[in-house]
Design a protein around this motif. Sequence first.
Motif, PDB file in Angstrom:
ATOM      1  N   SER A 176      10.580 -23.204  14.565  1.00 44.27           N
ATOM      2  CA  SER A 176      11.600 -22.821  15.539  1.00 44.27           C
ATOM      3  C   SER A 176      11.028 -22.045  16.717  1.00 44.27           C
ATOM      4  N   GLY A 177       9.727 -21.786  16.681  1.00 38.43           N
ATOM      5  CA  GLY A 177       9.083 -21.095  17.797  1.00 38.43           C
ATOM      6  C   GLY A 177       9.414 -19.621  17.902  1.00 38.43           C
ATOM      7  N   ILE A 178       9.786 -19.004  16.806  1.00 38.80           N
ATOM      8  CA  ILE A 178      10.145 -17.582  16.804  1.00 38.80           C
ATOM      9  C   ILE A 178       8.894 -16.722  16.666  1.00 38.80           C
ATOM     10  N   ASP A 179       8.823 -15.677  17.456  1.00 42.86           N
ATOM     11  CA  ASP A 179       7.714 -14.723  17.395  1.00 42.86           C
ATOM     12  C   ASP A 179       7.937 -13.805  16.189  1.00 42.86           C
ATOM     13  N   PHE A 180       7.013 -13.834  15.226  1.00 41.15           N
ATOM     14  CA  PHE A 180       7.204 -12.988  14.036  1.00 41.15           C
ATOM     15  C   PHE A 180       5.887 -12.596  13.391  1.00 41.15           C
ATOM     16  N   SER A 181       5.969 -11.576  12.560  1.00 40.17           N
ATOM     17  CA  SER A 181       4.845 -11.115  11.746  1.00 40.17           C
ATOM     18  C   SER A 181       5.325 -10.943  10.315  1.00 40.17           C
ATOM     19  N   ILE A 182       4.378 -11.026   9.385  1.00 40.80           N
ATOM     20  CA  ILE A 182       4.669 -10.797   7.963  1.00 40.80           C
ATOM     21  C   ILE A 182       4.423  -9.325   7.630  1.00 40.80           C
ATOM     22  N   PHE A 183       5.360  -8.742   6.889  1.00 33.33           N
ATOM     23  CA  PHE A 183       5.220  -7.356   6.437  1.00 33.33           C
ATOM     24  C   PHE A 183       5.195  -7.363   4.913  1.00 33.33           C
ATOM     25  N   PHE A 184       4.034  -7.046   4.347  1.00 34.18           N
ATOM     26  CA  PHE A 184       3.888  -7.081   2.887  1.00 34.18           C
ATOM     27  C   PHE A 184       3.931  -5.652   2.351  1.00 34.18           C
ATOM     28  N   TYR A 185       5.092  -5.296   1.833  1.00 37.13           N
ATOM     29  CA  TYR A 185       5.276  -3.965   1.235  1.00 37.13           C
ATOM     30  C   TYR A 185       6.054  -4.145  -0.059  1.00 37.13           C
ATOM     31  N   ASN A 186       5.343  -4.110  -1.181  1.00 38.08           N
ATOM     32  CA  ASN A 186       5.929  -4.394  -2.490  1.00 38.08           C
ATOM     33  C   ASN A 186       5.329  -3.485  -3.564  1.00 38.08           C
ATOM     34  N   PRO A 187       5.635  -2.183  -3.514  1.00 40.64           N
ATOM     35  CA  PRO A 187       5.063  -1.251  -4.489  1.00 40.64           C
ATOM     36  C   PRO A 187       5.611  -1.426  -5.894  1.00 40.64           C
ATOM     37  N   ASN A 188       6.607  -2.298  -6.034  1.00 38.92           N
ATOM     38  CA  ASN A 188       7.184  -2.582  -7.347  1.00 38.92           C
ATOM     39  C   ASN A 188       6.289  -3.479  -8.195  1.00 38.92           C
ATOM     40  N   ILE A 189       5.433  -4.287  -7.565  1.00 39.25           N
ATOM     41  CA  ILE A 189       4.675  -5.298  -8.304  1.00 39.25           C
ATOM     42  C   ILE A 189       3.647  -4.641  -9.227  1.00 39.25           C
ATOM     43  N   HIS A 190       3.671  -5.026 -10.473  1.00 38.15           N
ATOM     44  CA  HIS A 190       2.853  -4.398 -11.517  1.00 38.15           C
ATOM     45  C   HIS A 190       2.396  -5.478 -12.506  1.00 38.15           C
ATOM     46  N   PRO A 191       1.166  -5.417 -12.996  1.00 41.20           N
ATOM     47  CA  PRO A 191       0.099  -4.454 -12.688  1.00 41.20           C
ATOM     48  C   PRO A 191      -0.615  -4.792 -11.377  1.00 41.20           C
ATOM     49  N   ARG A 192      -1.666  -4.043 -11.080  1.00 39.92           N
ATOM     50  CA  ARG A 192      -2.369  -4.227  -9.817  1.00 39.92           C
ATOM     51  C   ARG A 192      -2.956  -5.640  -9.678  1.00 39.92           C
ATOM     52  N   LYS A 193      -3.383  -6.225 -10.792  1.00 38.95           N
ATOM     53  CA  LYS A 193      -3.927  -7.582 -10.737  1.00 38.95           C
ATOM     54  C   LYS A 193      -2.880  -8.547 -10.199  1.00 38.95           C
ATOM     55  N   GLU A 194      -1.647  -8.429 -10.661  1.00 40.31           N
ATOM     56  CA  GLU A 194      -0.569  -9.290 -10.197  1.00 40.31           C
ATOM     57  C   GLU A 194      -0.280  -9.037  -8.719  1.00 40.31           C
ATOM     58  N   TYR A 195      -0.281  -7.779  -8.335  1.00 39.18           N
ATOM     59  CA  TYR A 195      -0.048  -7.410  -6.930  1.00 39.18           C
ATOM     60  C   TYR A 195      -1.088  -8.060  -6.020  1.00 39.18           C
ATOM     61  N   ASP A 196      -2.340  -7.941  -6.392  1.00 37.28           N
ATOM     62  CA  ASP A 196      -3.416  -8.495  -5.558  1.00 37.28           C
ATOM     63  C   ASP A 196      -3.334 -10.019  -5.472  1.00 37.28           C
ATOM     64  N   LEU A 197      -2.992 -10.677  -6.577  1.00 37.34           N
ATOM     65  CA  LEU A 197      -2.851 -12.131  -6.566  1.00 37.34           C
ATOM     66  C   LEU A 197      -1.756 -12.570  -5.592  1.00 37.34           C
ATOM     67  N   ARG A 198      -0.623 -11.907  -5.664  1.00 40.13           N
ATOM     68  CA  ARG A 198       0.496 -12.279  -4.788  1.00 40.13           C
ATOM     69  C   ARG A 198       0.160 -11.999  -3.326  1.00 40.13           C
ATOM     70  N   LYS A 199      -0.449 -10.865  -3.076  1.00 36.44           N
ATOM     71  CA  LYS A 199      -0.791 -10.514  -1.693  1.00 36.44           C
ATOM     72  C   LYS A 199      -1.833 -11.467  -1.122  1.00 36.44           C
ATOM     73  N   ASP A 200      -2.872 -11.753  -1.892  1.00 36.75           N
ATOM     74  CA  ASP A 200      -3.949 -12.616  -1.396  1.00 36.75           C
ATOM     75  C   ASP A 200      -3.450 -14.026  -1.086  1.00 36.75           C
ATOM     76  N   GLU A 201      -2.546 -14.544  -1.914  1.00 35.99           N
ATOM     77  CA  GLU A 201      -1.975 -15.865  -1.652  1.00 35.99           C
ATOM     78  C   GLU A 201      -1.158 -15.843  -0.360  1.00 35.99           C
ATOM     79  N   ASN A 202      -0.435 -14.751  -0.151  1.00 33.53           N
ATOM     80  CA  ASN A 202       0.376 -14.622   1.053  1.00 33.53           C
ATOM     81  C   ASN A 202      -0.510 -14.519   2.304  1.00 33.53           C
ATOM     82  N   ILE A 203      -1.595 -13.791   2.200  1.00 35.41           N
ATOM     83  CA  ILE A 203      -2.539 -13.682   3.315  1.00 35.41           C
ATOM     84  C   ILE A 203      -3.138 -15.046   3.634  1.00 35.41           C
TER      85      ILE A 203
END
Length: 215
Positions: A35-62
């Motif tokens: 749609s041509g919209i100017d946007f950025s991704i904001f990754f803020y999810n301190p709920n995700i546990h454990p850290r291994k799961e958090y890193d997996l989700r973040k890295d895939e998103n990046i």
Amino acid sequence: MEREKLELPENGKKLLLHSCCAPCSGEVMEAIVASGIDFSIFFYNPNIHPRKEYDLRKDENIRFAEKHGIPFIDADYDMDDWFKRAKGMEMEPERGIRCTMCFDMRFERTALYAYENGFDVISSSLGISRWKNMDQINDSGVRAAAQYPGITYWTYNWRKKGGSARMLEISKREKFYMQEYCGCAYSLRDTNKWRVEHGREKIRIGEKYYGDVTE
């Protein structure tokens, strides 16, 4: 099914999209790009546990954001603050008051960042999941945006017009990591309890991906 051309509400110019993970945000990101919209991704999810799961989700998103040239803002992983806020809600059911607290916490930070960095609209990919209560998510988003002048929360229904189906198609195409619980320690606990009661193995973090032959 052809996507509709999206427009930001309130004549918005720049969107800050809170993302919980690549599978949920993949279709949302591609629809916004188309749609041509100017946007950025904001990754803020301190709920995700454990850290291994958090890193997996973040890295895939990046990985997916970089593929499309979308700016990715990696916010703090203040897990200790999340657990403090969740105190007393440990046994609450999914979609209950603990989830409301969690949405409020994440959207408050999203709205603050938007206000301080030139964004006038915020939204989230959380609502595309059929496991989530969309009204609960939107209510939290609207509350967060209302704290800052000039910030609007976009309540667009990402599930409609084939959005949910494309979400799955993109996840398989990209071979995204497949998370098997909402994200927090208590959802992991309750999901594993249900699986054991139904004769299934407990979740093995980091092993299952969309598009796997064994899927």
